[in-house]
Scaffold this active site. Sequence first.
Site, mmCIF file in Angstrom:
data_model
loop_
_atom_site.group_PDB
_atom_site.id
_atom_site.type_symbol
_atom_site.label_atom_id
_atom_site.label_comp_id
_atom_site.label_asym_id
_atom_site.label_seq_id
_atom_site.Cartn_x
_atom_site.Cartn_y
_atom_site.Cartn_z
ATOM 1 N N LYS A 1 22.821 1.049 -6.728
ATOM 2 C CA LYS A 1 22.311 0.388 -7.929
ATOM 3 C C LYS A 1 23.250 0.581 -9.103
ATOM 4 O O LYS A 1 23.386 -0.319 -9.937
ATOM 5 C CB LYS A 1 20.905 0.889 -8.281
ATOM 6 C CG LYS A 1 19.837 0.330 -7.369
ATOM 7 C CD LYS A 1 18.448 0.504 -7.945
ATOM 8 C CE LYS A 1 17.395 -0.095 -7.038
ATOM 9 N NZ LYS A 1 16.027 0.290 -7.413
ATOM 10 N N LYS B 1 20.211 -4.657 5.101
ATOM 11 C CA LYS B 1 18.755 -4.720 4.892
ATOM 12 C C LYS B 1 18.354 -5.996 4.150
ATOM 13 O O LYS B 1 19.048 -6.408 3.221
ATOM 14 C CB LYS B 1 18.379 -3.483 4.049
ATOM 15 C CG LYS B 1 16.946 -3.402 3.638
ATOM 16 C CD LYS B 1 16.722 -2.248 2.666
ATOM 17 C CE LYS B 1 16.902 -2.683 1.229
ATOM 18 N NZ LYS B 1 16.277 -1.803 0.228
ATOM 19 N N LYS C 1 14.875 -7.698 -1.812
ATOM 20 C CA LYS C 1 14.274 -8.551 -2.838
ATOM 21 C C LYS C 1 15.345 -9.133 -3.742
ATOM 22 O O LYS C 1 15.164 -10.172 -4.345
ATOM 23 C CB LYS C 1 13.396 -7.702 -3.763
ATOM 24 C CG LYS C 1 12.155 -7.122 -3.193
ATOM 25 C CD LYS C 1 11.528 -6.270 -4.321
ATOM 26 C CE LYS C 1 10.465 -5.346 -3.839
ATOM 27 N NZ LYS C 1 10.143 -4.308 -4.808
HETATM 28 P P1 TYM Z 1 10.451 -1.054 -2.745
HETATM 29 O O1 TYM Z 1 9.594 -1.712 -3.764
HETATM 30 O O2 TYM Z 1 11.905 -1.255 -2.785
HETATM 31 O O3 TYM Z 1 9.972 -1.447 -1.302
HETATM 32 C C1 TYM Z 1 8.620 -1.314 -0.908
HETATM 33 C C2 TYM Z 1 8.510 -0.911 0.540
HETATM 34 O O4 TYM Z 1 9.134 -1.872 1.366
HETATM 35 C C3 TYM Z 1 10.023 -1.220 2.276
HETATM 36 N N1 TYM Z 1 11.139 -2.128 2.562
HETATM 37 C C4 TYM Z 1 11.513 -2.487 3.792
HETATM 38 N N2 TYM Z 1 11.054 -2.179 5.015
HETATM 39 C C5 TYM Z 1 11.652 -2.741 6.077
HETATM 40 N N3 TYM Z 1 12.698 -3.616 5.983
HETATM 41 C C6 TYM Z 1 13.186 -3.960 4.770
HETATM 42 N N4 TYM Z 1 14.184 -4.814 4.694
HETATM 43 C C7 TYM Z 1 12.592 -3.388 3.612
HETATM 44 N N5 TYM Z 1 12.836 -3.530 2.287
HETATM 45 C C8 TYM Z 1 11.932 -2.738 1.660
HETATM 46 C C9 TYM Z 1 10.474 0.015 1.510
HETATM 47 O O5 TYM Z 1 10.960 1.002 2.379
HETATM 48 C C10 TYM Z 1 9.192 0.432 0.841
HETATM 49 O O6 TYM Z 1 8.381 1.171 1.730
HETATM 50 N N6 TYM Z 1 10.847 3.615 -4.207
HETATM 51 C C11 TYM Z 1 9.949 2.723 -3.534
HETATM 52 C C12 TYM Z 1 8.599 2.578 -4.229
HETATM 53 C C13 TYM Z 1 7.933 3.880 -4.464
HETATM 54 C C14 TYM Z 1 7.347 4.704 -3.468
HETATM 55 C C15 TYM Z 1 6.815 5.830 -4.184
HETATM 56 C C16 TYM Z 1 7.216 4.606 -2.081
HETATM 57 C C17 TYM Z 1 7.750 4.484 -5.665
HETATM 58 N N7 TYM Z 1 7.081 5.663 -5.471
HETATM 59 C C18 TYM Z 1 6.174 6.842 -3.487
HETATM 60 C C19 TYM Z 1 6.557 5.638 -1.409
HETATM 61 C C20 TYM Z 1 6.052 6.747 -2.101
HETATM 62 C C21 TYM Z 1 10.614 1.362 -3.524
HETATM 63 O O7 TYM Z 1 11.476 1.074 -4.295
HETATM 64 O O8 TYM Z 1 10.106 0.488 -2.712
#
Ligand code: TYM
Length: 333
Positions: free
Chosen positions: A115, A197, A200
């Site tokens: 990032k 991966k 978004k």
């Molecule tokens: P975020 O918003 O980037 O993504 C949300 C969830 O989606 C999963 N994910 C994927 N899984 C499989 N293939 C993909 N291509 C893919 N892209 C995203 C991510 O692994 C995630 O589970 N930091 C976290 C949000 C967060 C969080 C937490 C998660 C904040 N606090 C506490 C767990 C526990 C995040 O940015 O997710």
Amino acid sequence: MENVKKVLYSAVQPTNNLTIGNYIGAISNWKQLQDDYDCFFAIANMHAITVRQNPAELRQRTLSLLALYIACGIDPEKCVLYLQSHVSAHAELCWVLNTFTYVGEMERMTQFKDKSARHTENINMGLMDYPVLMAADILLYQADCVPVGLDQRQHIEIARDIAQRFNNIYSPTFKVPEALYMKTGAKINDLQNPEKKMSKSAENPNGSVFLSDDRDAVIRKFKRAVTDSDNLIKYDPETKPGVSNLLSIYSVFSKKSISETESEFEGKGYGDLKLAVGELVADKLAPIQSEQARLLSDKTYLDEVLKRGAYLANKAAGRTVGKVYKKIGFYQL
Ligand code: TYM
């Protein structure tokens, strides 16, 4: 009565458009787990602002994500659905945990490095502190288990390290959480660049299938998916990342195993596979999209869900912060 269910915690950031990667790797699994655990599902808007956001859009995406959780089958009566900024304990515990986290550890985080490379104009402290806030999220609720995609592995590891460090210095205070990755779909890849991966914020929107995409867009993106030239439908992520990715997506949405999926497409060509995945995904997304739209038109209901969530989350998180403050020697009245 003593609570016997284990605690499960997860969150998604209300940024950009969610992809089927977010759905497959995270949200779709939550539905299946909600009966077996005491679940907390947050909308991580405090994480979201580590990258500059448009305020009106952030507000809109917050409700939209809440509606999506419910449209995906997460029951707001069974689970605590809440907005991170409604629980001040997240910021409070994050501050304390910062003093148990080393700068070097944060500098080594892959997501921070990625990032910072993408947002050179705004490498803010929050971006670097992101994993500590995430550790605070999880540890506040004494979570046993955290279902996430594989891209979050490093963040869960550091949350465990911080918890153990604190517990060793004081006395057992935090449950040390375990990550929960699904066997299939923990990493869904970009359709145009299947070694990366699905994200978004991908540069090429044809590589990501968004949960808001209409039927035509979904089918078109799958038709254009990058595969390879040997026209053999076989699951082998090392040598056939594109085809394996399509098989994973099909397998998750059809609820069939990878080998059943391989048999289903035996003797068929890549064109058949791409069309079948596209149609299946479009079929599965349609009811979620219409339910999400219905829920979004009922703001009073969504606000009620958030109020209930904030109340319950504050109660649980407040207990942990109270314990932590006492242990570290914050004078209490
Ligand atoms: P975020 O918003 O980037 O993504 C949300 C969830 O989606 C999963 N994910 C994927 N899984 C499989 N293939 C993909 N291509 C893919 N892209 C995203 C991510 O692994 C995630 O589970 N930091 C976290 C949000 C967060 C969080 C937490 C998660 C904040 N606090 C506490 C767990 C526990 C995040 O940015 O997710």
